[in-house]
Scaffold this motif. Structure first.
Motif, PDB file in Angstrom:
ATOM      1  N   ASP A 130       0.823  -1.213   0.000  1.00  0.00           N
ATOM      2  CA  ASP A 130       0.000   0.000   0.000  1.00  0.00           C
ATOM      3  C   ASP A 130       0.857   1.264   0.000  1.00  0.00           C
ATOM      4  OD1 ASP A 130      -2.307  -1.562   0.091  1.00  0.00           O
ATOM      5  OD2 ASP A 130      -2.291  -1.635   2.279  1.00  0.00           O
ATOM      6  N   GLY A 131       1.934   1.231  -0.795  1.00  0.00           N
ATOM      7  CA  GLY A 131       2.782   2.402  -0.952  1.00  0.00           C
ATOM      8  C   GLY A 131       3.822   2.606   0.126  1.00  0.00           C
ATOM      9  N   GLN A 132       3.818   1.776   1.183  1.00  0.00           N
ATOM     10  CA  GLN A 132       4.777   1.895   2.273  1.00  0.00           C
ATOM     11  C   GLN A 132       5.782   0.742   2.206  1.00  0.00           C
ATOM     12  OE1 GLN A 132       4.738   4.571   4.482  1.00  0.00           O
ATOM     13  NE2 GLN A 132       3.122   5.315   3.103  1.00  0.00           N
ATOM     14  N   VAL A 133       7.009   1.025   2.665  1.00  0.00           N
ATOM     15  CA  VAL A 133       8.072   0.034   2.641  1.00  0.00           C
ATOM     16  C   VAL A 133       8.204  -0.621   4.016  1.00  0.00           C
ATOM     17  CG1 VAL A 133      10.534  -0.373   2.277  1.00  0.00           C
ATOM     18  CG2 VAL A 133       9.311   1.283   0.836  1.00  0.00           C
ATOM     19  N   TYR A 134       8.236  -1.948   4.050  1.00  0.00           N
ATOM     20  CA  TYR A 134       8.343  -2.705   5.296  1.00  0.00           C
ATOM     21  C   TYR A 134       9.431  -3.769   5.148  1.00  0.00           C
ATOM     22  CZ  TYR A 134       3.643  -0.809   6.149  1.00  0.00           C
ATOM     23  OH  TYR A 134       2.566   0.013   6.307  1.00  0.00           O
ATOM     24  N   ASP A 135      10.049  -4.136   6.287  1.00  0.00           N
ATOM     25  CA  ASP A 135      10.983  -5.262   6.295  1.00  0.00           C
ATOM     26  C   ASP A 135      10.207  -6.567   6.110  1.00  0.00           C
ATOM     27  OD1 ASP A 135      13.227  -3.693   6.740  1.00  0.00           O
ATOM     28  OD2 ASP A 135      13.009  -3.799   8.919  1.00  0.00           O
ATOM     29  N   ILE A 136      10.845  -7.510   5.447  1.00  0.00           N
ATOM     30  CA  ILE A 136      10.253  -8.836   5.251  1.00  0.00           C
ATOM     31  C   ILE A 136      10.831  -9.800   6.279  1.00  0.00           C
ATOM     32  CG2 ILE A 136      10.189 -10.848   3.725  1.00  0.00           C
ATOM     33  CD1 ILE A 136       9.879  -9.024   1.384  1.00  0.00           C
ATOM     34  N   GLU A 137       9.969 -10.594   6.888  1.00  0.00           N
ATOM     35  CA  GLU A 137      10.385 -11.629   7.827  1.00  0.00           C
ATOM     36  C   GLU A 137      10.111 -12.996   7.218  1.00  0.00           C
ATOM     37  OE1 GLU A 137       9.547 -13.149  12.417  1.00  0.00           O
ATOM     38  OE2 GLU A 137       8.253 -11.642  11.496  1.00  0.00           O
ATOM     39  N   LEU A 138      11.123 -13.860   7.248  1.00  0.00           N
ATOM     40  CA  LEU A 138      10.964 -15.232   6.766  1.00  0.00           C
ATOM     41  C   LEU A 138      10.683 -16.159   7.947  1.00  0.00           C
ATOM     42  CD1 LEU A 138      13.790 -15.731   4.102  1.00  0.00           C
ATOM     43  CD2 LEU A 138      11.432 -14.969   3.769  1.00  0.00           C
ATOM     44  N   THR A 139       9.653 -16.995   7.810  1.00  0.00           N
ATOM     45  CA  THR A 139       9.320 -17.958   8.860  1.00  0.00           C
ATOM     46  C   THR A 139       9.083 -19.329   8.225  1.00  0.00           C
ATOM     47  OG1 THR A 139       6.962 -17.352   8.730  1.00  0.00           O
ATOM     48  CG2 THR A 139       8.300 -16.249  10.404  1.00  0.00           C
ATOM     49  N   LEU A 140       9.522 -20.371   8.947  1.00  0.00           N
ATOM     50  CA  LEU A 140       9.334 -21.758   8.524  1.00  0.00           C
ATOM     51  C   LEU A 140       8.264 -22.384   9.410  1.00  0.00           C
ATOM     52  CD1 LEU A 140      10.271 -24.288   6.903  1.00  0.00           C
ATOM     53  CD2 LEU A 140      12.004 -24.637   8.674  1.00  0.00           C
ATOM     54  N   ASN A 141       7.248 -22.994   8.795  1.00  0.00           N
ATOM     55  CA  ASN A 141       6.165 -23.563   9.603  1.00  0.00           C
ATOM     56  C   ASN A 141       6.620 -24.841  10.311  1.00  0.00           C
ATOM     57  OD1 ASN A 141       6.172 -25.503   7.584  1.00  0.00           O
ATOM     58  ND2 ASN A 141       4.040 -25.287   7.037  1.00  0.00           N
ATOM     59  N   GLY A 142       5.777 -25.303  11.238  1.00  0.00           N
ATOM     60  CA  GLY A 142       6.131 -26.447  12.062  1.00  0.00           C
ATOM     61  C   GLY A 142       6.318 -27.731  11.295  1.00  0.00           C
ATOM     62  N   GLU A 143       5.602 -27.890  10.201  1.00  0.00           N
ATOM     63  CA  GLU A 143       5.724 -29.108   9.384  1.00  0.00           C
ATOM     64  C   GLU A 143       6.973 -29.096   8.518  1.00  0.00           C
ATOM     65  OE1 GLU A 143       3.029 -27.209   9.494  1.00  0.00           O
ATOM     66  OE2 GLU A 143       1.707 -28.458  10.722  1.00  0.00           O
ATOM     67  N   GLY A 144       7.599 -27.934   8.375  1.00  0.00           N
ATOM     68  CA  GLY A 144       8.807 -27.835   7.568  1.00  0.00           C
ATOM     69  C   GLY A 144       8.556 -27.822   6.081  1.00  0.00           C
ATOM     70  N   ASN A 145       7.308 -27.592   5.658  1.00  0.00           N
ATOM     71  CA  ASN A 145       7.008 -27.635   4.219  1.00  0.00           C
ATOM     72  C   ASN A 145       6.648 -26.286   3.618  1.00  0.00           C
ATOM     73  OD1 ASN A 145       4.437 -27.234   5.235  1.00  0.00           O
ATOM     74  ND2 ASN A 145       3.667 -29.255   4.660  1.00  0.00           N
ATOM     75  N   LYS A 146       6.771 -25.190   4.393  1.00  0.00           N
ATOM     76  CA  LYS A 146       6.448 -23.875   3.847  1.00  0.00           C
ATOM     77  C   LYS A 146       7.265 -22.786   4.540  1.00  0.00           C
ATOM     78  CE  LYS A 146       2.574 -20.772   2.775  1.00  0.00           C
ATOM     79  NZ  LYS A 146       1.120 -20.517   2.934  1.00  0.00           N
ATOM     80  N   VAL A 147       7.902 -21.947   3.722  1.00  0.00           N
ATOM     81  CA  VAL A 147       8.574 -20.741   4.194  1.00  0.00           C
ATOM     82  C   VAL A 147       7.780 -19.547   3.679  1.00  0.00           C
ATOM     83  CG1 VAL A 147      10.632 -19.282   4.014  1.00  0.00           C
ATOM     84  CG2 VAL A 147      10.877 -21.751   4.329  1.00  0.00           C
ATOM     85  N   SER A 148       7.347 -18.679   4.594  1.00  0.00           N
ATOM     86  CA  SER A 148       6.561 -17.502   4.227  1.00  0.00           C
ATOM     87  C   SER A 148       7.388 -16.244   4.401  1.00  0.00           C
ATOM     88  CB  SER A 148       5.294 -17.396   5.089  1.00  0.00           C
ATOM     89  OG  SER A 148       4.423 -18.479   4.847  1.00  0.00           O
ATOM     90  N   GLY A 149       7.273 -15.335   3.422  1.00  0.00           N
ATOM     91  CA  GLY A 149       7.860 -14.006   3.525  1.00  0.00           C
ATOM     92  C   GLY A 149       6.748 -13.011   3.786  1.00  0.00           C
ATOM     93  N   THR A 150       6.715 -12.424   4.985  1.00  0.00           N
ATOM     94  CA  THR A 150       5.615 -11.542   5.369  1.00  0.00           C
ATOM     95  C   THR A 150       6.126 -10.134   5.655  1.00  0.00           C
ATOM     96  OG1 THR A 150       5.812 -12.183   7.693  1.00  0.00           O
ATOM     97  CG2 THR A 150       4.266 -13.436   6.341  1.00  0.00           C
ATOM     98  N   ALA A 151       5.260  -9.154   5.399  1.00  0.00           N
ATOM     99  CA  ALA A 151       5.545  -7.748   5.685  1.00  0.00           C
ATOM    100  C   ALA A 151       4.232  -7.077   6.071  1.00  0.00           C
ATOM    101  CB  ALA A 151       6.162  -7.065   4.465  1.00  0.00           C
ATOM    102  N   ASP A 152       4.270  -6.298   7.153  1.00  0.00           N
ATOM    103  CA  ASP A 152       3.060  -5.621   7.638  1.00  0.00           C
ATOM    104  C   ASP A 152       1.920  -6.609   7.860  1.00  0.00           C
ATOM    105  OD1 ASP A 152       1.538  -3.381   8.422  1.00  0.00           O
ATOM    106  OD2 ASP A 152       0.665  -3.180   6.424  1.00  0.00           O
ATOM    107  N   GLY A 153       2.274  -7.806   8.313  1.00  0.00           N
ATOM    108  CA  GLY A 153       1.265  -8.817   8.596  1.00  0.00           C
ATOM    109  C   GLY A 153       0.686  -9.510   7.383  1.00  0.00           C
ATOM    110  N   LYS A 154       1.218  -9.229   6.203  1.00  0.00           N
ATOM    111  CA  LYS A 154       0.692  -9.832   4.968  1.00  0.00           C
ATOM    112  C   LYS A 154       1.749 -10.737   4.344  1.00  0.00           C
ATOM    113  CE  LYS A 154      -2.352  -5.926   3.826  1.00  0.00           C
ATOM    114  NZ  LYS A 154      -2.033  -5.087   4.999  1.00  0.00           N
ATOM    115  N   GLU A 155       1.295 -11.872   3.840  1.00  0.00           N
ATOM    116  CA  GLU A 155       2.202 -12.794   3.152  1.00  0.00           C
ATOM    117  C   GLU A 155       2.464 -12.263   1.745  1.00  0.00           C
ATOM    118  OE1 GLU A 155       2.562 -17.532   3.176  1.00  0.00           O
ATOM    119  OE2 GLU A 155       0.894 -16.825   1.944  1.00  0.00           O
ATOM    120  N   ILE A 156       3.730 -11.989   1.446  1.00  0.00           N
ATOM    121  CA  ILE A 156       4.121 -11.430   0.152  1.00  0.00           C
ATOM    122  C   ILE A 156       4.490 -12.547  -0.827  1.00  0.00           C
ATOM    123  CG2 ILE A 156       5.638  -9.807  -1.018  1.00  0.00           C
ATOM    124  CD1 ILE A 156       3.765  -8.572   1.103  1.00  0.00           C
ATOM    125  N   PHE A 157       5.202 -13.546  -0.343  1.00  0.00           N
ATOM    126  CA  PHE A 157       5.571 -14.703  -1.170  1.00  0.00           C
ATOM    127  C   PHE A 157       5.755 -15.901  -0.254  1.00  0.00           C
ATOM    128  CE2 PHE A 157       9.652 -12.923   0.080  1.00  0.00           C
ATOM    129  CZ  PHE A 157      10.376 -14.039   0.450  1.00  0.00           C
TER     130      PHE A 157
END
Length: 266
Positions: A130-157
């Motif tokens: 939404d026009g603002q720049v945020y840091d991306i945080e990478l997290t690995l889920n408990g099952e080990g089958n998904k890494v999410s890149g999130t910013a401002d509480g939204k999953e980007i990739f």
């Protein structure tokens, strides 16, 4: 067979022990429990009788060492997605194409796949939401089958792997990556430090693992602009009231700001 080199001399007895199938070793799945570390012994009783009927007994011990699986990783597991449209939001690769596997005598019983995050993964990644720049945080889920890149509480990739070893790199459309080179509209941004740990298990439960590094990149999406006809103005010398005319040039433009959104015009 038994042979006597000279009459009245000692006898020489030769034995052959042949494996016709895999053996069930005890140390199933134990780390390093293959080869000499996982022996299986079989004792064979032997009775020798001479020409006068005298007998003596002994035994022969045969030790079978376990055979474990071996696995290695190849380079080249690369995926690339593009922010320019939903049709290019996802890419996939079969991680099995980048493995060397030797299951051994016990045969292969299965493979498991888990994503890994290396040290420094996701550092300096930023997203535009939404026009603002945020840091991306990478997290690995408990099952080990998904890494999410999130910013401002939204999953980007996200990066995901399924039970067959197919790995996906996907954009969600909730925001875009901030690319470093603002002079290029087609720049690729690397996602460092993400890999897949693959474990192969053989028929008696022995395991071997390796890590395949993923080469991931997200291409930038730049703005597009075009001009329409009809931007006309007319003034009249007949009086000061008609000395000036104006038009809003934006009404005669076609603008596609792209995934990063519009930040301004000059």
């Amino acid at each position: 067979g038994a042979t006597q080199e000279t009459p009245g001399g000692p006898w020489k007895i030769e034995y052959t022990y042949k494996l016709t199938g895999q053996q069930a070793h005890k140390n199933k799945g134990s780390a390093g429990a293959v080869g000499e570390k996982d022996p299986l012994s079989d004792s064979i009783n032997i009775t020798v009788t001479d020409a006068t009927g005298d007998m003596t007994t002994g035994s022969l011990t045969v030790t079978v060492h376990d055979d474990g699986p071996k696995i290695g990783a190849l380079e080249g597991a690369s995926m690339k997605v593009d922010e320019s449209g939903e049709a290019s939001y996802q890419a996939k690769v079969d991680i099995n194409d980048f493995l060397t596997v030797a299951a051994g005598a016990d045969g292969e019983a299965g493979r498991t796949y888990k994503l890994t995050l290396g040290e420094g993964a996701g550092e300096d990644l930023k997203a535009i939401v939404d026009g603002q720049v945020y840091d991306i945080e990478l997290t690995l889920n408990g099952e080990g089958n998904k890494v999410s890149g999130t910013a401002d509480g939204k999953e980007i990739f996200y990066v995901s792997v399924d039970e067959k070893g197919e790995v996906y790199l996907s954009l969600t459309g909730n925001g875009s990556l901030k690319h470093l080179d603002d002079t290029s509209v087609d720049e690729g941004l690397k996602l460092e430090g993400i890999g897949v740990q693959v474990t192969v298990k053989d028929g008696d439960g022995d395991e071997a693992s390796t890590n395949v590094d993923l080469d991931l990149s997200i291409k930038d999406d730049g703005p597009a602009i075009g001009a329409l006809g009809g931007a006309s103005m007319e003034v009249d010398e007949s009086g000061e009231a008609s000395y000036q005319a104006k038009v809003d040039i934006n009404d005669f433009l076609t603008v596609d700001a792209g995934a990063d959104g519009e930040a301004g015009r000059t």
